[in-house]
Design a protein around this motif. Structure first.
Motif, PDB file in Angstrom:
ATOM      1  N   PRO A   1       0.882  -1.221   0.131  1.00 37.27           N
ATOM      2  CA  PRO A   1       0.138   0.074  -0.095  1.00 37.27           C
ATOM      3  C   PRO A   1       0.903   1.016  -0.139  1.00 37.27           C
ATOM      4  N   MET A   2       0.634   2.149  -0.823  1.00 35.55           N
ATOM      5  CA  MET A   2       1.282   3.533  -1.017  1.00 35.55           C
ATOM      6  C   MET A   2       0.464   4.662  -0.549  1.00 35.55           C
ATOM      7  N   GLY A   3      -0.585   4.534  -0.237  1.00 35.75           N
ATOM      8  CA  GLY A   3      -1.481   5.505   0.138  1.00 35.75           C
ATOM      9  C   GLY A   3      -2.438   5.700  -1.278  1.00 35.75           C
ATOM     10  N   MET A   4      -1.883   6.589  -2.088  1.00 34.47           N
ATOM     11  CA  MET A   4      -2.728   6.752  -3.303  1.00 34.47           C
ATOM     12  C   MET A   4      -2.967   5.780  -4.175  1.00 34.47           C
ATOM     13  N   GLU A   5      -2.474   4.780  -3.933  1.00 37.71           N
ATOM     14  CA  GLU A   5      -2.482   3.726  -4.871  1.00 37.71           C
ATOM     15  C   GLU A   5      -1.709   2.329  -4.005  1.00 37.71           C
ATOM     16  N   THR A   6      -2.271   0.956  -4.481  1.00 35.66           N
ATOM     17  CA  THR A   6      -1.465  -0.147  -3.916  1.00 35.66           C
ATOM     18  C   THR A   6      -0.735  -0.833  -5.075  1.00 35.66           C
ATOM     19  N   LEU A   7       0.221  -1.358  -4.775  1.00 37.16           N
ATOM     20  CA  LEU A   7       1.103  -2.098  -5.621  1.00 37.16           C
ATOM     21  C   LEU A   7       0.906  -3.488  -5.462  1.00 37.16           C
ATOM     22  N   VAL A   8       0.566  -4.386  -6.478  1.00 35.06           N
ATOM     23  CA  VAL A   8       0.309  -5.715  -6.193  1.00 35.06           C
ATOM     24  C   VAL A   8       1.322  -6.520  -7.073  1.00 35.06           C
ATOM     25  N   HIS A   9       1.987  -7.725  -6.360  1.00 33.79           N
ATOM     26  CA  HIS A   9       2.798  -8.581  -7.220  1.00 33.79           C
ATOM     27  C   HIS A   9       2.270  -9.650  -7.312  1.00 33.79           C
ATOM     28  N   PHE A  10       2.478 -10.269  -8.584  1.00 31.35           N
ATOM     29  CA  PHE A  10       2.190 -11.604  -8.780  1.00 31.35           C
ATOM     30  C   PHE A  10       3.168 -12.339  -9.668  1.00 31.35           C
TER      31      PHE A  10
ATOM     32  N   ALA B   1      -7.381  -5.533  -2.576  1.00 30.73           N
ATOM     33  CA  ALA B   1      -6.201  -6.437  -2.751  1.00 30.73           C
ATOM     34  C   ALA B   1      -5.473  -7.092  -1.635  1.00 30.73           C
ATOM     35  N   LEU B   2      -5.348  -8.138  -1.508  1.00 31.25           N
ATOM     36  CA  LEU B   2      -5.106  -9.101  -0.175  1.00 31.25           C
ATOM     37  C   LEU B   2      -3.838  -9.992  -0.806  1.00 31.25           C
ATOM     38  N   ALA B   3      -2.648 -10.117  -0.002  1.00 30.88           N
ATOM     39  CA  ALA B   3      -1.794 -11.001  -0.141  1.00 30.88           C
ATOM     40  C   ALA B   3      -2.124 -12.484  -0.210  1.00 30.88           C
ATOM     41  N   GLY B   4      -2.020 -13.499  -0.917  1.00 32.08           N
ATOM     42  CA  GLY B   4      -2.352 -14.638  -0.937  1.00 32.08           C
ATOM     43  C   GLY B   4      -3.697 -15.114  -1.312  1.00 32.08           C
ATOM     44  N   LYS B   5      -4.305 -14.259  -1.789  1.00 36.61           N
ATOM     45  CA  LYS B   5      -5.885 -14.222  -2.376  1.00 36.61           C
ATOM     46  C   LYS B   5      -5.714 -13.808  -4.003  1.00 36.61           C
ATOM     47  N   PRO B   6      -6.609 -14.587  -4.507  1.00 39.74           N
ATOM     48  CA  PRO B   6      -6.634 -14.313  -5.928  1.00 39.74           C
ATOM     49  C   PRO B   6      -7.361 -12.907  -6.301  1.00 39.74           C
ATOM     50  N   MET B   7      -6.917 -12.257  -7.402  1.00 40.07           N
ATOM     51  CA  MET B   7      -7.748 -10.961  -7.641  1.00 40.07           C
ATOM     52  C   MET B   7      -7.942 -10.550  -9.156  1.00 40.07           C
ATOM     53  N   LYS B   8      -8.938 -10.133  -9.417  1.00 44.75           N
ATOM     54  CA  LYS B   8      -9.220  -9.969 -10.848  1.00 44.75           C
ATOM     55  C   LYS B   8      -8.829  -8.538 -11.217  1.00 44.75           C
ATOM     56  N   LEU B   9      -7.933  -8.521 -12.309  1.00 44.88           N
ATOM     57  CA  LEU B   9      -7.290  -7.412 -12.741  1.00 44.88           C
ATOM     58  C   LEU B   9      -7.442  -7.326 -14.233  1.00 44.88           C
ATOM     59  N   VAL B  10      -7.305  -5.950 -14.793  1.00 48.05           N
ATOM     60  CA  VAL B  10      -7.315  -6.004 -16.140  1.00 48.05           C
ATOM     61  C   VAL B  10      -6.126  -5.404 -16.816  1.00 48.05           C
ATOM     62  N   ALA B  11      -5.648  -5.725 -18.129  1.00 45.16           N
ATOM     63  CA  ALA B  11      -4.534  -5.151 -18.489  1.00 45.16           C
ATOM     64  C   ALA B  11      -5.353  -4.237 -19.730  1.00 45.16           C
ATOM     65  N   ASP B  12      -4.406  -3.036 -19.746  1.00 45.60           N
ATOM     66  CA  ASP B  12      -4.965  -2.124 -20.595  1.00 45.60           C
ATOM     67  C   ASP B  12      -3.978  -2.110 -21.868  1.00 45.60           C
TER      68      ASP B  12
ATOM     69  N   THR C   1       7.553 -15.359 -13.966  1.00 48.47           N
ATOM     70  CA  THR C   1       8.017 -13.966 -13.856  1.00 48.47           C
ATOM     71  C   THR C   1       7.241 -12.954 -12.997  1.00 48.47           C
ATOM     72  N   GLU C   2       7.858 -12.464 -12.191  1.00 49.58           N
ATOM     73  CA  GLU C   2       7.168 -11.419 -11.447  1.00 49.58           C
ATOM     74  C   GLU C   2       6.788 -10.234 -12.019  1.00 49.58           C
ATOM     75  N   VAL C   3       5.575 -10.039 -11.753  1.00 49.10           N
ATOM     76  CA  VAL C   3       4.850  -8.930 -12.446  1.00 49.10           C
ATOM     77  C   VAL C   3       4.285  -7.948 -11.368  1.00 49.10           C
ATOM     78  N   CYS C   4       4.088  -6.381 -11.829  1.00 48.75           N
ATOM     79  CA  CYS C   4       3.874  -5.465 -10.682  1.00 48.75           C
ATOM     80  C   CYS C   4       2.432  -4.846 -11.384  1.00 48.75           C
ATOM     81  N   GLY C   5       1.584  -4.523 -10.650  1.00 47.79           N
ATOM     82  CA  GLY C   5       0.264  -3.936 -11.015  1.00 47.79           C
ATOM     83  C   GLY C   5       0.078  -2.728 -10.168  1.00 47.79           C
ATOM     84  N   ARG C   6      -0.827  -1.699 -10.503  1.00 49.32           N
ATOM     85  CA  ARG C   6      -1.013  -0.727  -9.528  1.00 49.32           C
ATOM     86  C   ARG C   6      -2.508  -0.656  -9.551  1.00 49.32           C
ATOM     87  N   VAL C   7      -3.268  -0.676  -8.244  1.00 52.95           N
ATOM     88  CA  VAL C   7      -4.607  -0.892  -8.024  1.00 52.95           C
ATOM     89  C   VAL C   7      -5.138   0.237  -7.167  1.00 52.95           C
ATOM     90  N   ASN C   8      -6.358   0.433  -7.207  1.00 54.28           N
ATOM     91  CA  ASN C   8      -7.003   1.391  -6.263  1.00 54.28           C
ATOM     92  C   ASN C   8      -6.760   0.891  -4.866  1.00 54.28           C
TER      93      ASN C   8
END
Lengths: 276, 366
Positions: free
Chosen positions: B314-323, B340-351, B328-335
């Motif tokens: 959590p960065m405050g204005m956004e949360t970085l998620v790693h999966f 977002a919870l570590a260890g739990k699956p999450m629905k993301l979209v790729a632009d 390959t480690e990938v990073c996303g930025r979510v609201n």
């Protein structure tokens, strides 16, 4: 903790200093208190004033040349590529590392009037041989020359260290500001080295002023006492002339003169230390 | 006021090449930033422009004049150094006026220019101080003042902010930009900090291994990187690079990242990528800000997928998620409120409108 140090200072510094003060107030036989008689006697002697003058001329001239030569040689070594620098540094330090009493013997042979290398070269070149240590002017020149030869490497190594501590970027900034090498030297190098120059000059003045070995070995004060400095003359009067109180009085004269040098130079250093 | 032109400039130290032939044209009044990792040749390039380093081959022109053999003092440039290089025994006034005093400029003229520069930089009260009595930020201003006073053809900055703390750095960055807007002198600025490069530059020059990777406006570099290096170097957190396969699919192409994840290629890129069907190894490049949480209304070219999260930051204005995608480690930025919870699956979209396809062997962005 500090007690052993205090003991050592009392034993090796304070006691001899006070004892020489005490000695200076005794008569030749060391059995009677004479007050300032020894000093007033010295003031009336022409030789004394000659020694004062010779000591100052000897010390100031030698230190100026040691500093100048050390400064130039330090620049030369500083600009030698790093690979060869250690070799140069080592070789240039040799005169300072050899005990002066020994190296002065070698100079004594070089100055020998009949068999010396110098005179051999002069005669080869069609000149008259010079009585190096027999003529007043040349003898004074010789003791200063040997002192410079022995002492310049110390200045060289101190100035080399100071040069290395001047940040390269100051020279780059100065180059961009439009400075030529002379302006870099004048406006950057010398101001950056001022403290180290002042301290080395002060220490060297003190050591040179109190020099004994070189003058003693090279001329023993001659010809006719003309190359005597305080220490050699004090030795001559006190030990060789068996007048310890008078010798002590002579050597005590070094102190006020050196104190004046020290005050001036140290005051300058602390002043600039406070500014920075 | 002058252009700076570099033509096939090469610099070797003994046998080690530092700069391996670069061409660059800097327009009058332009602010150009050279950026790259340490050892990429950016500082060497700047020092060659300054004349502090010889050029092994090539030409450097300032104005219309080839300056290869012109010493620094005659190039009419001013340089601000990383550790300021102020003369410690001189006052601020003396530091700033040193160049003019060497040129024997009239006293009144010197005073006028120093006071003017001091006003621009807001250091008028410091003129009688010595550098030791100044803070880091003040020294930095004095170093810039020394440059401004000379009114040179070109300003050169060599990582001027890297000795300042983070807060001051941001402040001085703005200050430098303001000064350039007031003084409008051609400026070449070297930094390893891509944020500094992006915020200051009219154009950014990204260097790597003694060569220029790409030259462009900050936005160009960000959105249209030419190489994998530029794509990875510009932007923070860095772009994700995921090994992928390009496959033909119904009516177009798709990139397959794993058995579970495959994205359709946006229609407007199909023509461009077609030629690379079945080519060598490819990388799918996408910035973290283009991997976001699934929202109720999908934009065109946004494609959903689901992954288990490894770590959340959590960065405050956004949360970085790693999966992980195929290791390959990938990073996303979510609201931050997307749950977002570590260890739990999450629905993301790729632009996918902002995706990049990279040829791994050449490092070119296709």
């Amino acid at each position: 903790m500090a007690l052993p140090l205090i003991l050592i200072i009392v034993l090796l510094v304070l006691y001899p200093a006070l004892y020489s003060l005490h000695l200076a107030t005794l008569n030749k036989g060391m059995e009677r208190f004479v007050g300032f008689d020894n000093f007033t006697f010295l003031f009336s002697r022409e030789t004394f004033w000659m020694v004062v003058k010779q000591s100052v001329v000897f010390a100031v001239t030698a230190v100026v040349f040691k500093a100048l030569i050390g400064f130039c040689v330090a620049h030369f070594v500083h600009n030698v590529p790093v690979k060869g620098q250690r070799k140069w540094r080592g070789m240039l330090l040799v005169p300072w590392v050899i005990p002066p009493a020994m190296s002065t013997l070698a100079w004594l042979w070089l100055f020998d009037p009949s068999y010396s290398a110098f005179n051999w070269l002069l005669v080869k070149g069609g000149f008259e041989p010079i009585g190096w240590l027999g003529e007043v002017g040349w003898a004074r020149f010789a003791v200063i020359l040997v002192n410079v030869w022995v002492g310049a490497p110390f200045f060289m190594i101190m100035y080399l260290a100071a040069l290395k501590s001047v940040p390269e970027q100051l020279y780059e900034a100065a180059a961009i500001d439009g400075a030529n090498w002379w302006q870099k030297l004048w406006y950057i190098t010398i101001p950056m080295m001022r403290n180290i120059i002042a301290i080395t000059v002060l220490f060297s003045l003190i050591v040179t002023f109190a020099n004994f070995d070189i003058v003693r070995v090279l001329t023993a004060g001659g010809p006719l006492d003309n190359t005597h400095v305080f220490a050699t003359w004090a030795f001559k009067v006190g030990i060789e002339g068996s007048d310890l109180p008078l010798g002590a009085s002579v050597s005590l004269f070094m102190f006020p003169i050196l104190a004046i040098f020290a005050i001036f130079i140290l005051r300058d250093i602390t002043k600039r230390g406070a500014e920075n | 006021m002058a252009k700076v032109i570099l033509r096939k400039v090469v610099k070797n130290y003994d046998d080690t090449p530092a700069v391996r032939g670069i061409d660059l044209e800097i327009a009058d009044e332009e602010f150009v930033v050279l950026v790259g990792p340490s050892g990429c040749g950016k500082s060497t390039t700047l020092r060659m422009i300054a004349g502090l380093e010889d050029i092994t081959a090539g030409d450097i022109l300032i104005g219309e004049e080839v300056v290869n053999d012109v010493p620094p003092k005659d190039r009419d440039i001013a340089m601000v150094f990383q550790n300021y290089a102020l003369y410690p025994h001189m006052t601020v006034y003396e530091n700033m006026s040193f160049g003019l005093r060497l040129k024997k400029a009239p006293k009144a003229e010197i005073a006028r220019r120093v006071e003017n520069a001091a006003r621009i930089l807001d250091i008028s009260e410091l003129l009688e101080r010595k550098p030791k009595q100044l803070s880091g930020g003040q020294r930095q201003r004095v170093a810039m003042g020394r440059a401004i006073v000379r009114d040179p053809k070109v300003f050169l900055f060599d990582e001027p902010l890297s000795n300042l703390d983070a807060k001051l750095r941001v402040q001085m960055r703005t200050e430098i930009k303001k000064v350039h807007q007031k003084v409008r002198t051609t400026t070449v600025y070297v930094t390893h900090d891509q944020v500094e490069a992006m915020t200051l530059a009219d154009r950014v020059v990204v260097m790597n291994g003694g060569l220029i990777e790409q030259v462009g406006t900050p936005n160009d570099l960000y959105h249209f990187p030419a190489t994998r290096f530029v794509a990875g170097f510009i932007g923070s957190p860095a772009m994700n690079f995921i090994p992928c396969k390009l496959e033909a699919a119904a009516g177009g192409l798709r990139v397959k990242l794993s058995e579970a994840i495959a994205f359709p290629v946006p229609a407007n890129r199909v023509e461009r990528y077609k030629a690379h069907l079945g080519a060598g190894k490819l990388l799918f490049g996408i910035r973290p800000e283009h991997l976001i949480e699934q929202r109720p209304h999908a934009e065109p070219d946004q494609h959903p997928f689901e992954v288990p999260l490894e770590v959340t930051e959590p960065m405050g204005m956004e949360t970085l998620v790693h999966f992980l995608v195929e290791g390959t480690e990938v990073c996303g930025r979510v609201n931050p409120n997307a749950g977002a919870l570590a260890g739990k699956p999450m629905k993301l979209v790729a632009d996918l409108a902002n995706m990049h396809l990279i040829d791994e062997a050449s490092g070119r962005v296709l």
